[in-house]
Design an enzyme around this catalytic site. Sequence first.
Site, mmCIF file in Angstrom:
data_model
loop_
_atom_site.group_PDB
_atom_site.id
_atom_site.type_symbol
_atom_site.label_atom_id
_atom_site.label_comp_id
_atom_site.label_asym_id
_atom_site.label_seq_id
_atom_site.Cartn_x
_atom_site.Cartn_y
_atom_site.Cartn_z
ATOM 1 N N ASP A 113 42.838 36.521 42.994
ATOM 2 C CA ASP A 113 41.634 36.254 42.481
ATOM 3 C C ASP A 113 40.781 35.256 42.834
ATOM 4 O O ASP A 113 41.355 34.532 42.116
ATOM 5 C CB ASP A 113 41.658 37.428 40.868
ATOM 6 N N ASP A 129 38.576 44.218 45.337
ATOM 7 C CA ASP A 129 38.045 44.344 44.012
ATOM 8 C C ASP A 129 36.452 45.028 43.830
ATOM 9 O O ASP A 129 36.122 45.259 43.688
ATOM 10 C CB ASP A 129 38.209 43.620 42.350
#
Length: 151
Positions: A113, A129
């Site tokens: 991430d 995402d």
Amino acid sequence: MLFAIDFLIILAVVVVDQLVKFWVATNISMDAVHQVIPGIFSLTNIRNNGAAWSILEGKTTFFYLITVVALVVLLYFLYQTRGHWLYQISLSLIVAGAFGNFIDRVRLKYVVDMFQLDFINFPIFNVADFSLTIGVIVLFIAIFKEDRLES
């Protein structure tokens, strides 16, 4: 023809997702934060062993199973919605997001991430995402639009 566009959307999102993750992993130190727009947006490099806010952390087998089931169901719905462009775009984005994170889980045992919103307490996220989120929003729009047409 439209099914080819779905494949191109999925391929493009997965490739961009994996390239961004590779760039971040090779150019930003683990847990380092680089402000892009001070107070608003930063790039960081974290490993996420769970879902949003690291819930279900370390439940890798669960994520493998749920992702495979979700991808099979989503691909079935994608096939069934041929000709309904809004549904197909939304499902293509959702499939791409799920598959992008699944690649990380299989290859690395965690998800990379990198996008951090500094002005709110929000999970650090990635391209996959973002694709999932936009796909769900478009899906809600498609459902709402269809419900209005049937009324």
